[in-house]
Design a protein around this motif. Structure first.
Motif, PDB file in Angstrom:
ATOM      1  N   LEU A 156       0.849  -1.190   0.000  1.00 25.08           N
ATOM      2  CA  LEU A 156       0.000   0.000   0.000  1.00 25.08           C
ATOM      3  C   LEU A 156       0.881   1.235   0.000  1.00 25.08           C
ATOM      4  N   ARG A 157       0.399   2.307  -0.662  1.00 25.71           N
ATOM      5  CA  ARG A 157       1.193   3.525  -0.746  1.00 25.71           C
ATOM      6  C   ARG A 157       0.314   4.753  -0.593  1.00 25.71           C
ATOM      7  N   LEU A 158       0.859   5.754   0.081  1.00 23.65           N
ATOM      8  CA  LEU A 158       0.244   7.078   0.118  1.00 23.65           C
ATOM      9  C   LEU A 158       0.879   7.912  -0.973  1.00 23.65           C
ATOM     10  N   PRO A 193       5.399   7.244   1.535  1.00 26.09           N
ATOM     11  CA  PRO A 193       5.602   6.053   2.366  1.00 26.09           C
ATOM     12  C   PRO A 193       4.859   4.850   1.785  1.00 26.09           C
ATOM     13  N   VAL A 194       5.443   3.671   1.970  1.00 26.97           N
ATOM     14  CA  VAL A 194       4.886   2.436   1.410  1.00 26.97           C
ATOM     15  C   VAL A 194       4.863   1.367   2.491  1.00 26.97           C
ATOM     16  N   ILE A 195       3.733   0.678   2.635  1.00 25.10           N
ATOM     17  CA  ILE A 195       3.618  -0.478   3.524  1.00 25.10           C
ATOM     18  C   ILE A 195       3.845  -1.733   2.691  1.00 25.10           C
ATOM     19  N   ARG A 196       4.843  -2.522   3.068  1.00 24.32           N
ATOM     20  CA  ARG A 196       5.210  -3.718   2.310  1.00 24.32           C
ATOM     21  C   ARG A 196       4.504  -4.966   2.814  1.00 24.32           C
ATOM     22  N   GLU A 239       6.106  -3.948   8.071  1.00 19.90           N
ATOM     23  CA  GLU A 239       7.302  -3.686   7.268  1.00 19.90           C
ATOM     24  C   GLU A 239       6.959  -2.573   6.282  1.00 19.90           C
ATOM     25  N   ALA A 240       7.593  -1.435   6.465  1.00 19.79           N
ATOM     26  CA  ALA A 240       7.251  -0.249   5.663  1.00 19.79           C
ATOM     27  C   ALA A 240       8.499   0.526   5.279  1.00 19.79           C
ATOM     28  N   ASP A 241       8.417   1.202   4.139  1.00 16.59           N
ATOM     29  CA  ASP A 241       9.450   2.151   3.706  1.00 16.59           C
ATOM     30  C   ASP A 241       8.975   3.542   4.093  1.00 16.59           C
ATOM     31  N   LEU A 242       9.654   4.144   5.051  1.00 17.65           N
ATOM     32  CA  LEU A 242       9.260   5.461   5.560  1.00 17.65           C
ATOM     33  C   LEU A 242      10.400   6.452   5.301  1.00 17.65           C
TER      34      LEU A 242
END
Length: 368
Positions: free
Chosen positions: A31-33, A142-145, A63-66
């Motif tokens: 998921l991504r904003l 930001p992306v939720i993996r 697990e997210a890319d912030l």
């Protein structure tokens, strides 16, 4: 102690489809904003059923890319019933919300359970709802993996006397060290897989590529392709095919390679020695790389290519690059867009007594 953990992992696009998104979009398997359209977004999962009333939920890891200037908040709500207040089914009620859902959802979930991606779930109940709030104030999204839920398994408190096992504080306190120990065990178990260039990524993939002298690459897939063929590439690196492959990888174009013996003016069958001397010289240790005119977008890019190629050609050899211009060769049957034919050369002497015809070509040499 060898920990045995039962986990529920959400890491596929299909697993997120049951939830509801507000200003958050599917992105690959996560998921991504999109910070270009919104600064805040919410995703609410559908109920996760443990199958056991009064279930004690444990640890959750998002697990997210912030990137910088982004934030993640996680909300949790658990109950033995799917209803809440006047809603008989919380999932259907959440899916039916319109407008800005945050004020209503905050009544359901309460304050955030965590301001990061690794936290302990305190609510107990058969059904668990999780809500993710993503925020961004910069240009990066930001992306939720993935999401990992620890359902059951070994815990440090299980090895203590029964009197300590009933203490909630003891379980929550030891959960800190239990998580650290479990993470280390999982990292050690997964180390062989991390050393596989087909599956690893990021800095470790570049590190593995350096072992076999593979550098550059616009993408991780290009690095993997270079590692995959490193041995045969090395064996043929300084051959004609190896040089052609190096040019192709650096420019993305198919080059024409010309070696001295192919155009030597001293060959008996050379049709025009003077022309070949002017174009290719007589240096037997120089070869030519012919590329289209639009191969490079700037002089800096062209010079960078020539510097890189110095490391990829045989010792003692020099390379000269020639960029070819697109052109049209006119002949007797060349079609110019009109019903006409290009004729032969007609010499003309221009003075006041001569009329120049429309099919007369001015200039050139007599043999043309």
């Amino acid at each position: 102690m060898e920990p045995i953990q039962a986990q529920m992992v959400f890491c596929c696009a299909e697993q997120w489809m049951g939830g509801r998104c507000w200003q958050i979009e599917p992105w690959g398997d996560g998921l991504r904003l999109d910070c270009g359209r919104a600064t805040t977004g919410v995703y609410c999962m559908e109920a996760v059923d443990s199958g056991e009333n009064g279930f004690c939920w444990s640890r959750a890891v998002v697990e997210a890319d912030l990137p910088p200037d982004t934030a993640l908040r996680v909300y949790a709500y658990a109950s033995d019933s799917r209803s809440w207040g006047e809603w008989s089914d919380l999932d259907e009620a959440i899916r039916g919300l319109e407008g800005d859902p945050l004020p209503v959802l905050r009544e359901v979930f309460g304050p955030p359970a965590a301001e990061s991606g690794d936290f302990f779930i305190r609510p107990q109940g058969r059904y668990l709802w999780l809500m993710f709030e993503l925020a961004a104030t910069g240009s990066a999204s930001p992306v939720i993996r993935a999401l990992r839920l620890w359902m059951r398994g070994d815990h440090m408190v299980d090895y203590l006397p029964a009197i300590y096992q009933e203490e909630d504080f003891t379980r929550r306190f030891l959960s800190i060290f239990n998580s650290m120990y479990a993470d280390m065990e999982r990292a050690i178990d997964g180390l062989p897989g991390q050393m596989d260039y087909e599956h690893t990524s990021g800095a470790l993939l570049r590190y593995l590529a350096s072992w076999v002298c593979v550098e550059g690459g616009d993408s991780e897939e290009a690095l993997r392709a270079g590692i995959r063929t490193a041995l045969p590439d090395y064996e043929s690196r300084y051959t004609v095919e190896g040089v052609r492959r190096s040019v192709r990888r650096l420019t993305g174009r198919e080059p024409i390679l010309i070696e001295h013996f192919q155009v030597s003016p001293n060959r008996p069958d050379c049709g025009d020695p003077e022309l070949y001397r002017r174009l290719y010289g007589e240096d037997p240790y120089r070869f030519f790389v012919l590329l289209p005119e639009d191969t490079f977008s700037s002089q800096r890019e062209r010079e960078a290519f020539q510097r890189d190629m110095e490391e990829l050609i045989p010792a003692g050899m020099s390379m000269q690059m020639v960029q070819l211009k697109s052109c049209i060769q006119l002949d007797w049957h060349t079609y110019l867009g009109v019903n006409s034919r290009v004729g032969g050369y007609v010499p003309a002497a221009i003075d006041e007594q001569v009329t120049i015809h429309y099919d007369t070509t001015i200039g050139g040499a007599s043999h043309e």
